[in-house]
Write a protein that holds these residues in place. Sequence first.
Motif, PDB file in Angstrom:
ATOM      1  N   LEU A  77      55.374  68.777  42.933  1.00 38.23           N
ATOM      2  CA  LEU A  77      54.782  67.825  41.998  1.00 38.23           C
ATOM      3  C   LEU A  77      54.716  66.460  42.675  1.00 38.23           C
ATOM      4  N   PRO A  78      53.523  65.876  42.853  1.00 41.01           N
ATOM      5  CA  PRO A  78      53.414  64.616  43.600  1.00 41.01           C
ATOM      6  C   PRO A  78      54.071  63.420  42.911  1.00 41.01           C
ATOM      7  N   TYR A  79      54.023  63.396  41.582  1.00 39.83           N
ATOM      8  CA  TYR A  79      54.695  62.343  40.814  1.00 39.83           C
ATOM      9  C   TYR A  79      54.852  62.843  39.381  1.00 39.83           C
ATOM     10  N   PRO A  80      55.820  62.312  38.641  1.00 38.66           N
ATOM     11  CA  PRO A  80      56.192  62.880  37.333  1.00 38.66           C
ATOM     12  C   PRO A  80      55.078  62.965  36.304  1.00 38.66           C
ATOM     13  N   SER A  81      54.108  62.054  36.349  1.00 39.74           N
ATOM     14  CA  SER A  81      53.078  62.030  35.310  1.00 39.74           C
ATOM     15  C   SER A  81      51.795  62.758  35.727  1.00 39.74           C
ATOM     16  N   TYR A  82      51.808  63.462  36.832  1.00 38.91           N
ATOM     17  CA  TYR A  82      50.605  64.132  37.337  1.00 38.91           C
ATOM     18  C   TYR A  82      50.194  65.282  36.426  1.00 38.91           C
ATOM     19  N   VAL A  83      48.944  65.242  35.943  1.00 34.92           N
ATOM     20  CA  VAL A  83      48.406  66.333  35.114  1.00 34.92           C
ATOM     21  C   VAL A  83      47.004  66.711  35.582  1.00 34.92           C
ATOM     22  N   GLY A  84      46.711  66.470  36.865  1.00 34.44           N
ATOM     23  CA  GLY A  84      45.376  66.762  37.389  1.00 34.44           C
ATOM     24  C   GLY A  84      45.212  68.213  37.767  1.00 34.44           C
ATOM     25  N   GLY A  85      43.968  68.588  38.085  1.00 30.87           N
ATOM     26  CA  GLY A  85      43.673  69.906  38.628  1.00 30.87           C
ATOM     27  C   GLY A  85      43.391  70.971  37.601  1.00 30.87           C
ATOM     28  N   VAL A  86      44.441  71.468  36.949  1.00 36.24           N
ATOM     29  CA  VAL A  86      44.314  72.535  35.949  1.00 36.24           C
ATOM     30  C   VAL A  86      45.239  72.209  34.777  1.00 36.24           C
ATOM     31  N   LEU A  87      44.653  71.984  33.610  1.00 28.72           N
ATOM     32  CA  LEU A  87      45.453  71.593  32.448  1.00 28.72           C
ATOM     33  C   LEU A  87      44.986  72.360  31.223  1.00 28.72           C
ATOM     34  N   GLY A  88      45.929  73.028  30.551  1.00 29.13           N
ATOM     35  CA  GLY A  88      45.627  73.723  29.310  1.00 29.13           C
ATOM     36  C   GLY A  88      45.913  72.823  28.122  1.00 29.13           C
ATOM     37  N   VAL A  89      44.953  72.743  27.206  1.00 30.66           N
ATOM     38  CA  VAL A  89      45.086  71.832  26.058  1.00 30.66           C
ATOM     39  C   VAL A  89      44.599  72.514  24.780  1.00 30.66           C
ATOM     40  N   PRO A  90      45.392  72.496  23.716  1.00 30.85           N
ATOM     41  CA  PRO A  90      44.889  72.974  22.421  1.00 30.85           C
ATOM     42  C   PRO A  90      43.766  72.047  21.940  1.00 30.85           C
ATOM     43  N   PRO A  91      42.703  72.562  21.368  1.00 27.52           N
ATOM     44  CA  PRO A  91      41.628  71.705  20.871  1.00 27.52           C
ATOM     45  C   PRO A  91      42.108  70.605  19.931  1.00 27.52           C
ATOM     46  N   SER A  92      43.108  70.902  19.114  1.00 26.43           N
ATOM     47  CA  SER A  92      43.618  69.894  18.168  1.00 26.43           C
ATOM     48  C   SER A  92      44.209  68.700  18.907  1.00 26.43           C
ATOM     49  N   VAL A  93      44.873  68.951  20.029  1.00 29.00           N
ATOM     50  CA  VAL A  93      45.464  67.864  20.817  1.00 29.00           C
ATOM     51  C   VAL A  93      44.379  67.089  21.549  1.00 29.00           C
ATOM     52  N   PHE A  94      43.391  67.799  22.101  1.00 33.30           N
ATOM     53  CA  PHE A  94      42.298  67.124  22.810  1.00 33.30           C
ATOM     54  C   PHE A  94      41.571  66.164  21.882  1.00 33.30           C
ATOM     55  N   LYS A  95      41.375  66.582  20.640  1.00 35.92           N
ATOM     56  CA  LYS A  95      40.726  65.704  19.657  1.00 35.92           C
ATOM     57  C   LYS A  95      41.665  64.581  19.219  1.00 35.92           C
ATOM     58  N   LEU A  96      42.954  64.874  19.114  1.00 36.92           N
ATOM     59  CA  LEU A  96      43.935  63.880  18.696  1.00 36.92           C
ATOM     60  C   LEU A  96      43.964  62.679  19.633  1.00 36.92           C
ATOM     61  N   VAL A  97      43.876  62.936  20.954  1.00 38.52           N
ATOM     62  CA  VAL A  97      43.956  61.840  21.936  1.00 38.52           C
ATOM     63  C   VAL A  97      42.570  61.311  22.309  1.00 38.52           C
ATOM     64  N   ASP A  98      41.539  61.829  21.647  1.00 38.44           N
ATOM     65  CA  ASP A  98      40.143  61.456  21.901  1.00 38.44           C
ATOM     66  C   ASP A  98      39.722  61.785  23.328  1.00 38.44           C
ATOM     67  N   GLY A  99      40.210  62.918  23.834  1.00 37.90           N
ATOM     68  CA  GLY A  99      39.791  63.382  25.148  1.00 37.90           C
ATOM     69  C   GLY A  99      40.141  62.421  26.266  1.00 37.90           C
TER      70      GLY A  99
END
Length: 210
Positions: A77-99
């Motif tokens: 893991l390059p750094y603790p907050s890294y979420v690049g590359g491949v990320l699984g997201v529930p649609p409800s969460v994607f809408k919650l954070v406005d993508g």
Amino acid sequence: MTYTLLYAEQTSANPFNRGLLLNAGYAYLSDVMKNACSYVYLHDVDMLTESTLAYGNFSKTAVVHAATNASQFDYKLPYPSYVGGVLGVPPSVFKLVDGFSNCFWGWGAEDDDFYNRLIQKRQSVYRTQHARIISLSANHTDRVSPEYHRNLNLLQKKLACTSGLADARRYLRNMTKNVASSTCDDDVCTVKVYSEFMYERTHAKRSGRQ
């Protein structure tokens, strides 16, 4: 398990905007195709999984980072907050954070901004510890570009505009103007997105806030 593969491409000469394409892909899937998917993987095309462990058994209500161990970072893991590359997201969460933010033009920082959006909405990220990812584009020469440093400045000073999924959904409603083409063959679909209007809209906002 049934699934649909959707490729989102940018057709214009503007700098690459990964956040806009991920928003546009999700908006096209849900609003145009009317696909009531239960889970979405946001997957860079230059990353390949070495096994199905990346998409293993976990709660479909969780945000899952499946590129925790990628070859370009020596499978660390390059750094603790890294979420690049491949990320699984529930649609409800994607809408919650406005993508994703639509304001990061050029390579870099849009995924770090997305992580901040998740944290602001009290969403945690589960990491697949045993999955391995092969990175086909290990060296990002865009790291030295003016756009990359501008993106870092936006991120560090929290200047990223609020333009996100909702903006992309409105943008895609004008299919004849903002979508170059869209095709579907069985479970594989492609949407090609113009970015001129969004570039003018978000670049103006971003420049005004610097």
